[in-house]
Write a protein that holds these residues in place. Sequence first.
Motif, PDB file in Angstrom:
ATOM      1  N   GLU A   3       0.825  -1.196   0.000  1.00 50.73           N
ATOM      2  CA  GLU A   3       0.000   0.000   0.000  1.00 50.73           C
ATOM      3  C   GLU A   3       0.864   1.252   0.000  1.00 50.73           C
ATOM      4  OE1 GLU A   3      -1.880  -2.940   2.975  1.00 50.73           O
ATOM      5  OE2 GLU A   3       0.065  -2.008   2.807  1.00 50.73           O
ATOM      6  N   SER A   9      -2.088   9.013   7.703  1.00 52.02           N
ATOM      7  CA  SER A   9      -2.783   7.728   7.616  1.00 52.02           C
ATOM      8  C   SER A   9      -2.726   6.983   8.939  1.00 52.02           C
ATOM      9  CB  SER A   9      -2.123   6.827   6.560  1.00 52.02           C
ATOM     10  OG  SER A   9      -2.166   7.374   5.287  1.00 52.02           O
ATOM     11  N   THR A  14       3.398  -4.003  12.328  1.00 52.48           N
ATOM     12  CA  THR A  14       3.127  -5.443  12.357  1.00 52.48           C
ATOM     13  C   THR A  14       4.020  -6.214  13.323  1.00 52.48           C
ATOM     14  OG1 THR A  14       4.584  -5.876  10.463  1.00 52.48           O
ATOM     15  CG2 THR A  14       2.251  -5.427   9.996  1.00 52.48           C
ATOM     16  N   ARG A  49       1.741  -1.500   7.712  1.00 56.75           N
ATOM     17  CA  ARG A  49       0.622  -1.678   6.772  1.00 56.75           C
ATOM     18  C   ARG A  49      -0.473  -0.696   7.139  1.00 56.75           C
ATOM     19  NH1 ARG A  49      -3.659  -3.977   9.217  1.00 56.75           N
ATOM     20  NH2 ARG A  49      -3.296  -5.387  10.962  1.00 56.75           N
ATOM     21  N   ALA A  51      -4.031   0.591   8.240  1.00 57.84           N
ATOM     22  CA  ALA A  51      -5.024   0.047   9.172  1.00 57.84           C
ATOM     23  C   ALA A  51      -6.300  -0.309   8.419  1.00 57.84           C
ATOM     24  CB  ALA A  51      -5.324   1.072  10.258  1.00 57.84           C
ATOM     25  N   THR A  52      -6.917  -1.387   8.830  1.00 59.78           N
ATOM     26  CA  THR A  52      -8.207  -1.793   8.274  1.00 59.78           C
ATOM     27  C   THR A  52      -9.323  -1.226   9.146  1.00 59.78           C
ATOM     28  OG1 THR A  52      -8.305  -3.790   9.623  1.00 59.78           O
ATOM     29  CG2 THR A  52      -7.203  -3.977   7.465  1.00 59.78           C
ATOM     30  N   ALA A  53     -10.553  -1.359   8.678  1.00 67.69           N
ATOM     31  CA  ALA A  53     -11.704  -0.941   9.485  1.00 67.69           C
ATOM     32  C   ALA A  53     -11.732  -1.722  10.800  1.00 67.69           C
ATOM     33  CB  ALA A  53     -12.994  -1.138   8.703  1.00 67.69           C
ATOM     34  N   ASP A  55      -9.131  -2.869  12.457  1.00 65.98           N
ATOM     35  CA  ASP A  55      -8.099  -2.291  13.321  1.00 65.98           C
ATOM     36  C   ASP A  55      -8.624  -1.045  14.019  1.00 65.98           C
ATOM     37  OD1 ASP A  55      -6.066  -4.138  12.530  1.00 65.98           O
ATOM     38  OD2 ASP A  55      -5.613  -2.904  10.778  1.00 65.98           O
ATOM     39  N   ARG A  56      -9.331  -0.201  13.257  1.00 67.91           N
ATOM     40  CA  ARG A  56      -9.869   1.042  13.833  1.00 67.91           C
ATOM     41  C   ARG A  56     -10.903   0.743  14.907  1.00 67.91           C
ATOM     42  NH1 ARG A  56      -9.725   2.152   8.274  1.00 67.91           N
ATOM     43  NH2 ARG A  56      -8.178   3.710   7.757  1.00 67.91           N
ATOM     44  N   SER A  64     -17.574  -5.327  16.431  1.00 58.59           N
ATOM     45  CA  SER A  64     -17.389  -5.601  15.001  1.00 58.59           C
ATOM     46  C   SER A  64     -18.671  -5.547  14.238  1.00 58.59           C
ATOM     47  CB  SER A  64     -16.789  -6.982  14.777  1.00 58.59           C
ATOM     48  OG  SER A  64     -15.705  -7.206  15.598  1.00 58.59           O
TER      49      SER A  64
END
Length: 64
Positions: A3, A9, A14, A49, A51-53, A55-56, A64
Amino acid sequence: MNEQIWIGSLAVDTRNDRLGVVMAKEGGVYQLRPPRGGLEWDVPPKHLRLATAADRRAATGQAS
């Protein structure tokens, strides 16, 4: 890391799954700061990397 990482961001170190805001890139490493403030730490690009949704949500304690 495939990415494109931009200043501001949310990203994940990791090595320890720690979430941070990308503050700068200096000397080939990124500096991250915890989203709620605190001390910055250095992360080599290969250990970073976006962050994904998920992770947030995990960082804010949302379901979730």
